[in-house]
Scaffold this motif. Structure first.
Motif, PDB file in Angstrom:
ATOM      1  N   TYR A  47      31.634  41.524  49.157  1.00 53.39           N
ATOM      2  CA  TYR A  47      31.018  42.330  48.104  1.00 53.39           C
ATOM      3  C   TYR A  47      29.627  42.813  48.508  1.00 53.39           C
ATOM      4  O   TYR A  47      28.836  42.056  49.073  1.00 53.39           O
ATOM      5  N   SER A  91      34.492  45.363  48.412  1.00 48.57           N
ATOM      6  CA  SER A  91      33.938  46.149  47.311  1.00 48.57           C
ATOM      7  C   SER A  91      32.488  46.541  47.564  1.00 48.57           C
ATOM      8  O   SER A  91      31.700  45.761  48.103  1.00 48.57           O
ATOM      9  N   SER A 156      33.367  42.240  40.950  1.00 49.32           N
ATOM     10  CA  SER A 156      33.788  43.500  40.316  1.00 49.32           C
ATOM     11  C   SER A 156      34.391  43.224  38.946  1.00 49.32           C
ATOM     12  O   SER A 156      35.270  43.935  38.487  1.00 49.32           O
ATOM     13  N   ALA A 220      32.258  50.344  50.126  1.00 44.76           N
ATOM     14  CA  ALA A 220      33.111  49.210  50.461  1.00 44.76           C
ATOM     15  C   ALA A 220      33.079  48.963  51.966  1.00 44.76           C
ATOM     16  O   ALA A 220      32.870  47.845  52.433  1.00 44.76           O
ATOM     17  N   THR A 236      42.853  45.188  47.621  1.00 44.96           N
ATOM     18  CA  THR A 236      41.887  45.951  46.834  1.00 44.96           C
ATOM     19  C   THR A 236      40.675  46.349  47.662  1.00 44.96           C
ATOM     20  O   THR A 236      39.962  45.491  48.190  1.00 44.96           O
ATOM     21  N   THR A 238      37.360  48.782  46.855  1.00 50.24           N
ATOM     22  CA  THR A 238      36.715  49.529  45.784  1.00 50.24           C
ATOM     23  C   THR A 238      35.421  50.148  46.314  1.00 50.24           C
ATOM     24  O   THR A 238      34.484  49.444  46.678  1.00 50.24           O
TER      25      THR A 238
END
Length: 247
Positions: A47, A91, A156, A220, A236, A238
């Motif tokens: 992240y 992310s 997130s 990301a 995932t 993002t």
């Protein structure tokens, strides 16, 4: 050259605050001919950090609200030809909300002449790891205090708060009327708003500070300019996957 290098991430890693180029994980550089693979496992998460909210405008300082801080980024790729295989989460961190502007009005004598003034609301923090910090609304002892910006959500899981607006009841972290800044969303921090007041106003006592802008979002996956990256996403991701600049 000729070696295989594998980076395997299977835990949660956050980033440093303050610049979109800051990355939670960086590959580093290697000799031409190296085979580089970055794998994010099913329990892995990378992240960017959330940006902090912007300071509010006040009567005894800057009348304008400050811009929200930038979010930072997740994965930084610095070696051309790197393969990224994501089975977890990668992310961006998101920008903080802008601070609301100071507002002062004085009605004409025929309307009684009172002065109305309010400091702006504080900007909300952006989502990320760590989450951005919401800023307290302005309060200088001579005006109505602005509302506080909410803290951003970690990872997130939640949206960052928006910037609060100056006005008789300006609040941070909520949107929807003309005393409030925009809500932060999963794609951007909210902008700070300028407060409003209706009625006939004497021009020399009509002061309106501007709201600050929402901070920039991180990415990301970032890459050093000019290199190629091969991305396979099974879970995932993002945020942007093509941004350039890694630090």
């Amino acid at each position: 050259s000729g070696s295989k290098v594998r980076i395997h991430v299977n835990k949660t890693i956050g980033s440093a605050v303050g610049n979109v180029n800051n990355c939670a994980v960086r590959t580093g550089s290697f000799e031409t001919g190296t085979i580089m693979t970055v794998e994010v496992g099913s329990s892995g998460a990378i992240y960017g950090a959330g940006g902090n909210g912007g300071e509010a405008g006040t009567s005894d300082g800057d009348k304008d609200g400050d811009n929200g801080g930038s979010g930072s980024s997740g994965l930084g790729v610095q070696f051309s030809g790197t393969t990224v295989i994501n089975n977890g989460v990668i992310s961006a961190g998101y920008g903080g909300g802008g601070g609301g502007g100071y507002r002062k009005v004085e009605r004409e004598e025929m309307f009684g002449g009172p002065v109305y003034a309010a400091s702006g609301g504080g900007g909300g923090g952006g989502q990320g790891l760590p989450a951005g910090e919401g800023i307290d609304g302005g309060s200088d002892g001579t005006t109505t205090a602005g509302g506080n910006g909410g803290n951003g959500g970690e990872n997130s899981q939640a949206h960052g708060g928006g910037g609060g607006g100056g006005g008789s009841n300006g609040t941070g972290g909520e949107g929807g009327n003309n005393n409030d800044g925009g809500n932060g969303t999963s794609s951007s921090g909210g902008n700070g708003a300028s407060g409003t007041h209706t009625g006939s106003i004497e021009g020399e006592n009509n002061v309106t500070g501007s709201g600050g802008s929402g901070g920039s979002n991180g990415a990301a996956i970032r890459r050093t300019s000019g290199i190629t990256v091969n991305i396979t996403n099974n879970a995932t991701i993002t945020g942007s996957q093509t941004a350039t600049g890694v630090s």
